[in-house]
Design a protein around this motif. Sequence first.
Motif, short mmCIF file in Angstrom:
data_model
loop_
_atom_site.label_atom_id
_atom_site.label_comp_id
_atom_site.label_asym_id
_atom_site.label_seq_id
_atom_site.Cartn_x
_atom_site.Cartn_y
_atom_site.Cartn_z
N GLN A 60 -20.24 -50.58 -104.12
CA GLN A 60 -20.85 -49.44 -103.45
C GLN A 60 -20.13 -49.09 -102.15
O GLN A 60 -20.07 -47.92 -101.76
CB GLN A 60 -22.33 -49.72 -103.15
N CYS A 96 -16.16 -60.64 -100.36
CA CYS A 96 -17.51 -61.22 -100.34
C CYS A 96 -17.44 -62.70 -99.97
O CYS A 96 -18.21 -63.18 -99.13
CB CYS A 96 -18.18 -61.05 -101.69
N HIS A 132 -25.42 -61.57 -104.28
CA HIS A 132 -26.00 -60.51 -103.46
C HIS A 132 -24.92 -59.63 -102.87
O HIS A 132 -25.00 -58.39 -102.93
CB HIS A 132 -26.85 -61.12 -102.34
N THR A 151 -23.60 -59.30 -95.02
CA THR A 151 -23.71 -57.99 -95.67
C THR A 151 -23.26 -56.89 -94.72
O THR A 151 -22.55 -55.97 -95.12
CB THR A 151 -25.17 -57.74 -96.11
N ALA A 159 -21.16 -46.53 -94.71
CA ALA A 159 -21.15 -48.00 -94.68
C ALA A 159 -19.84 -48.55 -94.14
O ALA A 159 -19.77 -49.72 -93.76
CB ALA A 159 -21.41 -48.55 -96.08
N PHE A 166 -23.28 -55.29 -103.65
CA PHE A 166 -22.97 -54.25 -102.68
C PHE A 166 -21.49 -53.88 -102.65
O PHE A 166 -21.12 -52.77 -102.29
CB PHE A 166 -23.38 -54.70 -101.27
#
Length: 300
Positions: free
Chosen positions: A104, A112, A97, A144, A76, A101
């Motif tokens: 992770q 964010c 949302h 994202t 990622a 993430f």
Amino acid sequence: MSAPTLVVEGLTKQFGPLRAVDDLSFEVRPGAVTGFLGPNGAGKTTTLRMLLGLTRATAGRALVGDRPYVEHERPARVVGAALEASSFHPGRTGLAHLQVFAPQVGVSKARCAEVLEAVGMGHAAKQRVGKYSMGMRQRLGLATALLTDPPVIVLDEPTNGLDPEGIVWIRGLLRTFAAEGRTVLVSSHLLREVEASVDDVVVIAHGRLRHASPLAGLRAQATPATYVESPRLDAVTALAADRGWTVAPDGAGLLVEGGTAAEIGGGAHAAGIELHQLVSRDADLESIFLELTRTEGGQR
């Protein structure tokens, strides 16, 4: 981290009797925006899913640099991808949302909020995603993808649901990514949606490669067309017939296909034909795209 090249080699995916992707090979270079083009059902999303390790290939391979996506230590942080604008929990806010993430992928909560502002969604950070428009969901998907500030960006139909202002905005963003040296792959079923922002094009239909080149290479496939005005249009028509060009009435003049402005002007000068206007017409890339993706039987 320098941006890696994306490499697709002989990629094939069979779903029962359906071959969704058929021996597909192409490369996506850093520092450029590559348009991954084809009609709906061409196999674009399936190809992107195989690239990202979400679907297992029947044959061939897809590499991010020198290895498959899933073999990177922190994939990622290498590739940021947005494949669907609908895969969000409707009860979560946009900010929540991203915060799901963040741990992770190893980024902070502050990041964010930062990426939401970057994609123009700061005002809707605490609004539930179920209330978002399609365009807002597209922007959240992009946020994202950008969480880790990755060197590779992969976007599936990112302009769907965007208004004209949003489309212009994302074109500029893609150009910025390329200027930063990132590897950018953007799928679309409409060439005109990405024509202003891409450097390279990969065109597929029925899972097979139809064309891969810089955008200029696609333009080179066009038949040259030139608008001509003259007091002797009959002589221009005769010149065109002699050279194997085709002509069609166009307002006060003729549209000559097959001859460049230089060729027509030179031929007219040699023949003593007076010309009042001689204007090259831009290649109709959409027509070339449709021809490339037409089936062997003439159906699209």
